[in-house]
Scaffold this motif. Sequence first.
Motif, PDB file in Angstrom:
ATOM      1  N   THR A 247      41.701  31.047  67.698  1.00 39.53           N
ATOM      2  CA  THR A 247      40.738  30.423  66.783  1.00 39.53           C
ATOM      3  C   THR A 247      41.330  30.256  65.390  1.00 39.53           C
ATOM      4  N   VAL A 248      42.124  31.213  64.948  1.00 37.92           N
ATOM      5  CA  VAL A 248      42.821  31.060  63.656  1.00 37.92           C
ATOM      6  C   VAL A 248      43.629  29.767  63.673  1.00 37.92           C
ATOM      7  N   ASN A 249      44.402  29.569  64.743  1.00 33.01           N
ATOM      8  CA  ASN A 249      45.228  28.368  64.833  1.00 33.01           C
ATOM      9  C   ASN A 249      44.379  27.107  64.951  1.00 33.01           C
ATOM     10  N   LEU A 250      43.295  27.166  65.714  1.00 31.49           N
ATOM     11  CA  LEU A 250      42.448  25.981  65.884  1.00 31.49           C
ATOM     12  C   LEU A 250      41.869  25.538  64.544  1.00 31.49           C
ATOM     13  N   ILE A 251      41.328  26.462  63.769  1.00 31.96           N
ATOM     14  CA  ILE A 251      40.740  26.107  62.470  1.00 31.96           C
ATOM     15  C   ILE A 251      41.810  25.608  61.510  1.00 31.96           C
ATOM     16  N   THR A 252      42.956  26.296  61.476  1.00 36.66           N
ATOM     17  CA  THR A 252      44.025  25.913  60.549  1.00 36.66           C
ATOM     18  C   THR A 252      44.658  24.588  60.952  1.00 36.66           C
ATOM     19  N   ASN A 253      44.947  24.417  62.243  1.00 36.58           N
ATOM     20  CA  ASN A 253      45.550  23.160  62.697  1.00 36.58           C
ATOM     21  C   ASN A 253      44.614  21.977  62.468  1.00 36.58           C
ATOM     22  N   THR A 254      43.305  22.191  62.627  1.00 34.78           N
ATOM     23  CA  THR A 254      42.357  21.111  62.359  1.00 34.78           C
ATOM     24  C   THR A 254      42.358  20.751  60.880  1.00 34.78           C
ATOM     25  N   THR A 255      42.348  21.760  60.026  1.00 39.16           N
ATOM     26  CA  THR A 255      42.361  21.507  58.585  1.00 39.16           C
ATOM     27  C   THR A 255      43.611  20.732  58.182  1.00 39.16           C
ATOM     28  N   LEU A 256      44.768  21.182  58.660  1.00 37.08           N
ATOM     29  CA  LEU A 256      46.019  20.508  58.318  1.00 37.08           C
ATOM     30  C   LEU A 256      46.036  19.079  58.855  1.00 37.08           C
ATOM     31  N   THR A 257      45.584  18.887  60.072  1.00 40.48           N
ATOM     32  CA  THR A 257      45.577  17.549  60.667  1.00 40.48           C
ATOM     33  C   THR A 257      44.669  16.609  59.881  1.00 40.48           C
ATOM     34  N   LEU A 258      43.501  17.088  59.470  1.00 40.74           N
ATOM     35  CA  LEU A 258      42.594  16.243  58.694  1.00 40.74           C
ATOM     36  C   LEU A 258      43.183  15.887  57.334  1.00 40.74           C
ATOM     37  N   LEU A 259      43.841  16.839  56.697  1.00 42.87           N
ATOM     38  CA  LEU A 259      44.440  16.553  55.393  1.00 42.87           C
ATOM     39  C   LEU A 259      45.597  15.574  55.519  1.00 42.87           C
ATOM     40  N   ARG A 260      46.222  15.526  56.679  1.00 43.38           N
ATOM     41  CA  ARG A 260      47.292  14.555  56.918  1.00 43.38           C
ATOM     42  C   ARG A 260      46.744  13.187  57.339  1.00 43.38           C
ATOM     43  N   HIS A 261      45.462  13.112  57.656  1.00 47.61           N
ATOM     44  CA  HIS A 261      44.826  11.869  58.082  1.00 47.61           C
ATOM     45  C   HIS A 261      43.573  11.634  57.240  1.00 47.61           C
ATOM     46  N   PRO A 262      43.746  11.226  55.984  1.00 45.37           N
ATOM     47  CA  PRO A 262      42.587  11.108  55.077  1.00 45.37           C
ATOM     48  C   PRO A 262      41.522  10.132  55.566  1.00 45.37           C
ATOM     49  N   ASP A 263      41.921   9.106  56.314  1.00 42.12           N
ATOM     50  CA  ASP A 263      40.921   8.179  56.839  1.00 42.12           C
ATOM     51  C   ASP A 263      40.013   8.868  57.848  1.00 42.12           C
ATOM     52  N   VAL A 264      40.614   9.721  58.683  1.00 46.16           N
ATOM     53  CA  VAL A 264      39.818  10.477  59.651  1.00 46.16           C
ATOM     54  C   VAL A 264      38.964  11.511  58.926  1.00 46.16           C
ATOM     55  N   LEU A 265      39.522  12.143  57.893  1.00 46.22           N
ATOM     56  CA  LEU A 265      38.756  13.133  57.126  1.00 46.22           C
ATOM     57  C   LEU A 265      37.502  12.501  56.539  1.00 46.22           C
ATOM     58  N   GLN A 266      37.632  11.291  56.012  1.00 45.20           N
ATOM     59  CA  GLN A 266      36.461  10.621  55.434  1.00 45.20           C
ATOM     60  C   GLN A 266      35.402  10.382  56.511  1.00 45.20           C
ATOM     61  N   ARG A 267      35.828   9.984  57.696  1.00 47.12           N
ATOM     62  CA  ARG A 267      34.870   9.800  58.787  1.00 47.12           C
ATOM     63  C   ARG A 267      34.212  11.136  59.154  1.00 47.12           C
ATOM     64  N   PHE A 268      35.020  12.187  59.231  1.00 50.08           N
ATOM     65  CA  PHE A 268      34.515  13.507  59.602  1.00 50.08           C
ATOM     66  C   PHE A 268      33.434  13.971  58.633  1.00 50.08           C
ATOM     67  N   GLN A 269      33.630  13.700  57.343  1.00 46.37           N
ATOM     68  CA  GLN A 269      32.664  14.123  56.339  1.00 46.37           C
ATOM     69  C   GLN A 269      31.381  13.298  56.382  1.00 46.37           C
ATOM     70  N   ASN A 270      31.456  12.089  56.932  1.00 43.91           N
ATOM     71  CA  ASN A 270      30.299  11.190  56.939  1.00 43.91           C
ATOM     72  C   ASN A 270      29.640  11.027  58.298  1.00 43.91           C
ATOM     73  N   GLU A 271      30.285  11.522  59.349  1.00 45.82           N
ATOM     74  CA  GLU A 271      29.765  11.338  60.706  1.00 45.82           C
ATOM     75  C   GLU A 271      29.690  12.698  61.404  1.00 45.82           C
ATOM     76  N   PRO A 272      28.571  13.395  61.288  1.00 39.00           N
ATOM     77  CA  PRO A 272      28.456  14.719  61.907  1.00 39.00           C
ATOM     78  C   PRO A 272      28.718  14.704  63.412  1.00 39.00           C
TER      79      PRO A 272
END
Length: 407
Positions: A247-272
């Motif tokens: 779970t440590v890796n899952l949360i951290t890898n997701t955070t890093l992946t989203l920060l590397r994909h700002p377009d996806v991050l914006q969708r994630f923040q707006n589309e629950p």
Amino acid sequence: MNPGSLSAQILDYANRADPYPLYAELRKTPVLREDDGTYLVSSYHAVRSLANDPRVSQDPRNRPPGYAAPGHSEEDSGLPPSFILTDPPEHDRLRATVNRPFGPPYSPRFLDGLRGELATAVTALLDAFDGKDRIDVVQDFAYPLPVTAICKVLGVPREDEPRFHRWADPVASGIDPQHGGLGAAEYQQARKEMGAYLADLIDTKRRHPGPGILSALAPDTGPGGSMTPADLVATAILLLVAGHETTVNLITNTTLTLLRHPDVLQRFQNEPELTVPLIEEVLRYEPPVQFVPVNITLADIDIADVTIPKGSPVWLMIAAANRDPSRFKNPDRFVPDREDNEHLGFYTGIHYCFGAPLARIEARLALPELFRRVKNFRLLEDPPPYRTNAVLRGPRHLPVAIDGLSA
């Protein structure tokens, strides 16, 4: 191990930040025999087939004489192997016993009942970011949350949670062929200390039952029970790894992946509604467990035009299989709403990750709140420093700059 072999390169820390070109090279020979007789299996269908094949064993008692097992020997700590390192029928008996208080069909509401406490823990961790302009996502968020969760699952008193922090890395190193950078003595010492603590706790729970699955399982130990006291201790240690490190890796890898994909991050923040498929895509794209190196063949097995002889060590390369272009379209792209995403991020077959339901609950609670409340994440290091463990791959630290916290 040949220093120039693909397995040696995968274990080489220099490739930890991006092992995927090596996995692509592996897939050119889906069942590859190394000089020492180890087979690396990397295509999706071959990995899935062997993970579900009863002729493939994870039980150390089936290893041939003289075979140097990856990682550390559990027996050296004076405890039996955990159920993940057993085969049926022993595996099925132990896993079914542990599952009764943990999940469906016997306890369908146990994990769901933890959501409120876990949500409170997420809020408390995020509140601690107030007034800061820099945080470490691992140390300040992704690491403490799963420790809290697994302690609640087991019924560990809150004041004892810091002990689990100290034991986590040495115990997790047991699965790594390189020992995760930690020596066998450190692993054995941590496992013995944790085992002694849990044995005392189980004895207390037997006399004074309380919340958590150790209280529910304690009566199953002893004469006529479905597991021995040592089995329960070994299982509790396994749950630390299965319910925490992944779970440590899952949360951290997701955070890093989203920060590397700002377009996806914006969708994630707006589309629950994107939360569930996005986390599943991270499990495919950056799986917290990269490969399973503890398999032994119990018979000759024909697969992918290769015969793997009886008694051969086999590494099942989950992360390579998850990016197999014969199974996934554009496998090296991060597609947050990918369809037909039957990934192997939590493995498959009888050894499917026991802690997967808990990991999913934690990630689905934690990640939307993290990106809702923290303002303007910026990566300070890319790639960040990674853990030495090649199997449980994830950043050891993820330093980011932030602009404060929302309510």
